[in-house]
Design an enzyme around this catalytic site. Structure first.
Site, PDB file in Angstrom:
ATOM      1  N   SER A 443       1.182  -1.144  -0.571  1.00  6.84           N
ATOM      2  CA  SER A 443       0.405  -0.161  -0.155  1.00  6.84           C
ATOM      3  C   SER A 443       0.364   1.315  -0.197  1.00  6.84           C
ATOM      4  O   SER A 443       1.564   1.166  -0.968  1.00  6.84           O
ATOM      5  CB  SER A 443      -0.412   0.281   0.998  1.00  6.84           C
ATOM      6  OG  SER A 443      -2.134   1.162   1.154  1.00  6.84           O
ATOM      7  N   ASP A 495      -9.222  -4.433  -5.125  1.00  9.62           N
ATOM      8  CA  ASP A 495      -8.181  -3.972  -4.764  1.00  9.62           C
ATOM      9  C   ASP A 495      -8.469  -2.353  -5.217  1.00  9.62           C
ATOM     10  O   ASP A 495      -8.397  -1.944  -6.252  1.00  9.62           O
ATOM     11  CB  ASP A 495      -7.130  -4.466  -4.781  1.00  9.62           C
ATOM     12  CG  ASP A 495      -6.306  -3.139  -3.648  1.00  9.62           C
ATOM     13  OD1 ASP A 495      -6.814  -2.219  -2.818  1.00  9.62           O
ATOM     14  OD2 ASP A 495      -5.218  -3.896  -3.440  1.00  9.62           O
TER      15      ASP A 495
END
Length: 666
Positions: A443, A495
């Site tokens: 991330s 995602d």
């Protein structure tokens, strides 16, 4: 849509938002009225105590007052079901009904106060009657209190300016007076958002970096939200429509062509080899989160396993920096990575805006020094994420446009100073000089890891980077091409983060505007059926979300209805047929490196995060240029879900090594 204008100002609520709260209050009021009626009929001849007549009159007047309120709420619920999101004409009487409803609070407050006083003086009356009247008084004050809270929530600090401007029409945006007004509105909006961000992040240390992040975040929010007259429920309805529309498009489109080789040349272009590398390095990226992720991934045994480590005092042979509970972090890192204490060079859990925690360890299995950067886990990290404007990097290479996400660029510079200036990497390679350098992250940590690898590539030319679920809004086009030589990105399913950037958010907003401008169904139907679809699925053609004309191809074209929803064009707004004349403050940014996409096979259940089957293939960056709406758009980003999916994919490919695979490897 648009926001209602009451008392001369705009509010963050539309006239069709009152269906569900009105229905809920109507249900309570009817039950309340029936209860008071039953109580009055049962005890009207038995109130011979002191103040008994007053209590009897209290119930009679309360029933009359409740009957008036019930009739008003019935009218509010009925009117809120009329029209559509962009056609509030049939609901023009809503403001008058709300004035009546608010006016009824005055006698309700007075009567509740008198009831409380009379009950306090009627201690000799029947206990059941007294208790029931006390309950009615309490319920009255609870409803009054909830109304006050609702008013505070839907209050718009910019309501007066927006209401005045919106009523003038979109043509104001093309004259000097309107431009001056828009500039003042944007400045006021930025100030309001900065106050909100500071309030939400009140526990964050107020240093220069934090203040810079507050300013960047406020400007991003004011830029994105200040150019439409949408209320929050409109966004929810638009996302619901978009979810179904995207599913309809994917259902009708042809299967994607399988790419057997990754785009561009690389020393390691085999899909199976890179998948194995990703599975090997993913635990390092997860370990950088420390004990919180370990406990989350092991909810029943995590605390017990770490209990001894947290309480044990140990002299470490490596550097440990930052924060409390360091031994808890150390214990979780050891368990996740499977390494020994002697394999650790440095652990930093120091956490500030633009300053991310990281690990430096020796990986003897792959013979490399691994730097793992932590992803988003704190308010400071969120501020780093939201510093979304771009800044130029000095990489010392021949790439022309070296611009990247500001927050992650600042974080990478901090990591570079720690690793190089503080001699951490020199210490690691003095222990294992023949090892190579690998940088990993998940991330936010993935974005910082990619930029850090670019900064270190001049000193360590063989550096490799594995970015797990990296953000899309990271690199300029030139840096994206440059990163393919040493970076592999891994993306799971839908995602949202690898699809998230200011550009894709603007695209999402335009699609929502087009959908709600063309939808011919009331908002409550959209939300009800959309909730059912999100939970249980179904045939999208059976849902009441059809667009006028039934042709969805017009969603790719500019609509006049869309322009009526815009109060003015934001700096980041870009229409399909008329690109901005000057560069935006938030230019398009891209995912890093070569991209492996783990796609879900078939149509499994809505909540099958742990049982879903995935296939792996090389994907092009352009496949992640659209935000996909769905139940897994958030869960697919979680490190533990990604780890399980990656393990399952690699295991299946190893078990079927002699069979043709989706990636084209055998």
């Amino acid at each position: 849509m648009p926001g209602m204008v009451l008392f001369g100002r705009r509010w963050a609520i539309a006239s069709d938002d009152l269906f569900f709260p009105g229905l809920f209050e109507l249900f309570l009021r009817v039950l309340w009225w029936l209860g008071i009626l039953a109580l009055y009929l049962r005890y009207r001849g038995k109130l011979e105590c002191a103040r008994g007549v007053l209590l009897s009159n209290y119930m009679v007047v309360l029933m009359v007052l409740l009957a008036v309120i019930i009739c008003t709420m019935l009218a509010i619920v009925y009117v809120s079901t009329r029209g559509t999101i962009c056609n509030p004409g049939p609901r023009k009487s809503m403001s008058k009904l709300l004035y009546i409803r608010l006016a009824l609070f005055l006698p309700e407050i007075v009567w509740a106060s008198l009831g409380a006083m009379w009950v306090a003086e009627s201690t000799q009356c029947d206990r059941i009657v007294v208790s029931a009247i006390i309950a009615t008084v309490v319920v009255s004050w609870m409803i009054i209190g909830s109304t006050v809270v609702t008013i505070m929530v839907v209050f718009d600090p910019l309501g007066r300016k927006v209401a005045r401007y919106s009523s003038a029409g979109p043509t104001l945006a093309y004259n000097p007076e309107a431009s001056q007004f828009v500039g003042g509105l944007k400045t006021a909006a930025t100030s309001v958002w900065e106050k909100r961000v500071k309030l939400l992040c009140c526990c964050v240390e107020q240093d220069d970096q934090a203040r810079m992040a507050f300013s960047s975040t406020a400007e991003l929010f004011s830029t994105y939200f200040s150019d439409t007259d949408l209320v929050p429920s409109d966004l929810v309805a638009g996302l619901t429509l978009l979810h179904q529309q995207q599913d309809r498009v994917r259902k009708n489109q042809a299967p994607k062509e399988v790419i057997s080789h990754s785009p561009g040349s690389s020393q390691e272009d085999g899909l199976d080899a890179e998948l194995e590398n990703c599975r090997h390095y993913m635990p390092f990226a997860a370990a950088a989160y420390g004990w919180p992720l370990y406990v989350y991934s092991n909810p029943f045994t995590g605390l017990c396993r770490l209990g001894g480590d947290c309480c044990r005092s140990r002299t470490t042979e490596y550097d440990v920096v930052g924060g409390d509970q360091l031994h808890c972090h150390s214990g979780s890192v050891l368990r996740v990575t499977g390494l020994q204490h002697r394999d650790f060079i440095h652990m930093s859990f120091h956490d500030k805006v633009y300053e991310l925690p990281f690990l430096v360890v020796l990986d003897h299995k792959k013979e490399c020094v691994v730097v793992a950067v932590r992803g988003t886990l704190s308010l400071q990290d969120i501020l780093t994420d939201l510093s979304a404007e771009t800044e130029n990097l000095d990489l010392g290479c021949e790439v022309q446009d070296c611009s990247a996400h500001k927050g992650m660029s600042q974080a990478a510079k901090y990591l570079y100073r720690r690793l190089v200036s503080d001699g951490i990497l020199s210490q690691a390679f003095s222990v294992a000089p023949e090892y190579r350098l690998v940088i990993v992250g998940h991330s936010l940590g993935a974005g910082a890891a990619v930029l850090l690898a670019m900064m270190l590539r001049g000193t360590y030319p063989h550096v490799r980077c594995y970015a797990f679920s990296p953000p899309r809004g990271l690199l300029s086009k030139s840096l994206y091409e440059y990163s393919k030589d040493f970076t592999v990105s891994l993306v799971l399913g839908k995602d949202v983060v690898p699809r998230l950037s200011v550009t894709t958010m603007e695209d999402l907003k335009k699609k929502i505007l087009r959908l709600i401008a063309n939808c011919n169904k009331p908002k409550y139907k959209i939300l009800l059926r959309g909730c059912w679809y999100g939970l249980f699925g179904g045939n999208t053609d059976d849902l009441p979300t059809e667009l006028d004309g039934g042709d969805h191809r017009d969603l790719t074209l500019p609509l006049l209805g869309e322009q009526s929803l815009l109060t003015h064009k934001s700096p980041g707004y870009r229409s399909n047929d008329s690109p901005l004349e000057s560069p935006t403050k938030y230019p398009p940014l891209y995912l890093p490196g070569r991209i492996i996409h783990l796609e879900e096979e078939g149509t499994s259940g809505r909540c099958s995060c742990y049982s879903a089957q995935y296939s792996a293939r090389w994907s092009h960056e352009s496949e992640f240029s659209e935000i996909l709406i769905g139940g897994k758009m958030l869960t697919d980003h979680l490190p533990d879900i990604l780890t399980k999916a990656l393990d399952r994919v690699v295991s299946n490919r190893e078990a079927c090594i002699s069979c043709p695979t989706p990636g084209g490897s055998a």
